[in-house]
Each structure stands twice: as C-alpha cells, then as structure tokens.
Design an enzyme around this catalytic site. Structure first.
Site, PDB file in Angstrom:
ATOM      1  CG  ASP A  53      -1.679   1.332   1.309  1.00  0.00           C
ATOM      2  OD1 ASP A  53      -2.563   1.539   0.453  1.00  0.00           O
ATOM      3  OD2 ASP A  53      -1.376   2.152   2.203  1.00  0.00           O
ATOM      4  CE1 TYR A  58       0.587   7.782   3.205  1.00  0.00           C
ATOM      5  CE2 TYR A  58       0.968   5.704   2.086  1.00  0.00           C
ATOM      6  CZ  TYR A  58       0.189   6.495   2.906  1.00  0.00           C
ATOM      7  OH  TYR A  58      -0.991   5.997   3.416  1.00  0.00           O
ATOM      8  CE  LYS A  84      -3.856   4.979   1.105  1.00  0.00           C
ATOM      9  NZ  LYS A  84      -2.492   4.467   0.979  1.00  0.00           N
TER      10      LYS A  84
END
Length: 337
Positions: A53, A58, A84
């Site tokens: 993930d 990030y 995402k």
C-alpha cells in the site's frame, strides 16, 4: 508460514493477511536510505507478503517511486498494489515546499484535488511514478476530519463523492482497477461513505485496535453485510502497542494520555501472565474480525519487519483473550483469534 492468503471482500482479489505499508519509505519523520527501503521490500517479499500500500502523499511521491522500483521486475500477477487519489503533485523548487512531516522528500508540491479529473490524473501519475501497468485498489485519501477539520471535511467529502467516487466507479467498470474504497483516519467517515456509495473496501488507520473498538458499533457490521473488505493501518496505535506503557510512549502520533497508559499497563499484566508479547496480541487481534482482510504495519528497518513477522506467528492462548474480556480491557463483542 505465518503469512496467509485471504479473499479481499467481494472484489476479484486475493491478498496476504499482512501487507507492506509504504508510508515510512516516503521518509516519514526521518530519512530511510534507498538501500534500506529496497531491503525491507525484498524481505517482505521473501516472507510471502504480496500486498503493498502506497500513496502520492507519502514522501511527495517518493514512496511510489521506491516501491515501483522494487516491484518493477516481479511478475505483476503475483502481487496486489493499492494507492490513493485526492491529492495532485506539482514539480516545484525544493526550497518552496513545506515537506513536514516528510524528510528529504521528492520535489513536488501537494495540492488537494477531489475532482473527477483530478482523480483520473492522480492515478495516471501514480502509474508513471511506479512504472507498473496497473494499480489494483484505489482509495480516496484523507477526506476526513483529522486532515481537514470538521467544517472543511464536510465540503471535501461532498466533493470527493461527486468527483473522485464517480471517477473510480468508471475505472472499476472499465477494469482499470479491481476495487475502490476510502482511506481515512476515522471509521465514521468510512461508514458514511459506505452508506452513500458502492465501495469494495476501506483503509482505516488506527481506529480498530486492541485499544479502540468503537467501529464495532455500526461500521464493521455494515462491512460484513456488504462484504466490503477492510485494511487496517496503524494497528499499534502509532507506537504504544509496540513499546508498552513506557515514558514517552506515542498514541496516535502524540504522547499517550494517562488513561491510555493505564489501560496498556493493565493489558501488559495479562500479557505477562500468558507469556504473550503485547505487539503480538495487538497484531493478531486485528485479523480476527471477519471484515478485516489485511493489516499493514509500517516498518522503518529490516529488523522491525522481521519482528512483525515473528509477532504474527507467536502463539496466543484463547485464555488470554478471555481474561482481557473478563477484565473489561476488551469489548465482549470483539472477535478474537
């Protein structure tokens, strides 16, 4: 092998019950070297982990870059990746970017964009950064109170349902992604999204743990009813369920308040009586709920990765869970292994 395969809710996907959470390799709070990031992913792979993930947030793209590099030459049929939508990255001079809480991140400024076009562009950019041909699971990221505050969250949530959600529906219909969901810090936001939309899955950070089970009231039962899979991040409540109630212990990224310290200390007494490491109990508890398909503990070192793998395989007697419930340290209706 402690790591097992699981069906991912109603989606045509199989995941491993422990995944690799790629937020730390975006240099969360402090830098991780390229070598350490690559070594952790390789160790996860060797252990049998096949769910990874990540997100544009990030490390401002750094996590996706590093994860893509490590996975690029592996057989694409052998692993599942989630990323995402909800933010777009724009190239910018390093000195103009506020990177906090990331350190030495990639030189991209972040802007929120929950629109239809923004979601489409975000996913396309993710594929470019990772240099792999597809993402399996797409989550709408951080349309929550934790990120935006209560007033702004209501606005962004509506935008996300009108924009991102419609885009992800289309991508799922076209077979571009296999599952769509919401990844946030509050179970209430997940619950509202599931009531309003046709979602396959949710990534819930820190809100179903050995210390917090409020999501058993409404959200997790609805997931069971709809066969929506749940991914749990932050299953150690950002520290205290790994360290125990030590001075300076962190709970949800802040110093642990006294009532939490006291509760953890009580749980540790039961752990000691049954010779169960606290983090082993915390991680194994997550997977006992039928709606929860996988948990993704974040690791900063290969040693932490090894430790997580050992904890999920550590024997935990049924009497341990019974004692926690009898002492009212765990909800009576919480499923246990």
């Amino acid at each position: 092998m402690a790591i097992k395969q699981r069906k991912f809710g109603r989606a045509d996907l199989t995941v491993t019950d422990m995944g690799f959470g790629a937020a730390p390799i975006g240099n969360f709070l402090k830098p991780i070297s390229e070598e350490t990031a690559a070594a952790m992913i390789e160790r996860a792979w060797a252990a049998g982990i096949r769910y990874f993930d990540t997100a544009p947030l990030y490390g401002h793209g750094l996590s996706e870059l590093r994860l893509g590099q490590a996975l690029r030459w592996k057989n694409r049929k052998d692993y599942v990746v989630s990323s995402k939508v909800g933010r777009l990255l724009q190239p910018a001079p390093r000195e103009s970017i506020d990177f906090a809480p990331w350190v030495d991140a990639a030189p991209f400024a972040i802007e929120f964009d929950y629109s239809y076009d923004g979601a489409m562009r975000s996913l396309e950019n993710t594929l470019q950064r990772m240099a792999i041909e597809r993402i399996d699971i797409a989550f709408i990221h951080d349309c929550d109170v934790f990120t935006h505050g209560a007033k702004q969250q209501a606005i962004y949530f509506k935008e996300a349902m009108k924009g991102c959600y419609r885009a992800l529906l289309k991508l799922r219909e076209e077979g571009v992604v296999k599952a769509i969901g919401v990844g946030v810090n509050e179970w209430q936001v997940c619950h509202e999204a599931l009531k309003q939309g046709d979602f396959d899955c949710f990534l819930l950070a820190g809100r179903y743990t050995l210390l917090e089970q409020e999501s058993l009231d409404a959200f997790l039962p609805l997931c069971e009813k709809r066969n929506a899979a749940v991914v749990i991040g932050g299953g150690l409540n950002s520290g205290i369920l790994a360290t125990g109630a030590v001075p300076g212990a962190k709970y949800n990224y802040a110093p642990a308040p006294q009532p939490i310290m006291e509760k953890v200390a009580q749980i540790e007494v039961v752990c000691a009586r049954h010779k169960v490491p606290l983090p082993a109990a915390a991680l194994q508890f997550l997977l006992a709920h039928p709606a929860i398909a996988v948990h993704v503990p974040g690791t900063r070192t290969v040693a932490q990765m090894e430790q997580n793998i050992a904890w999920i395989g550590h024997p935990v007697p049924s009497e341990f869970w019974q004692e926690l419930k009898q002492a009212r340290l765990l909800r009576e209706d919480a499923p246990t292994p």
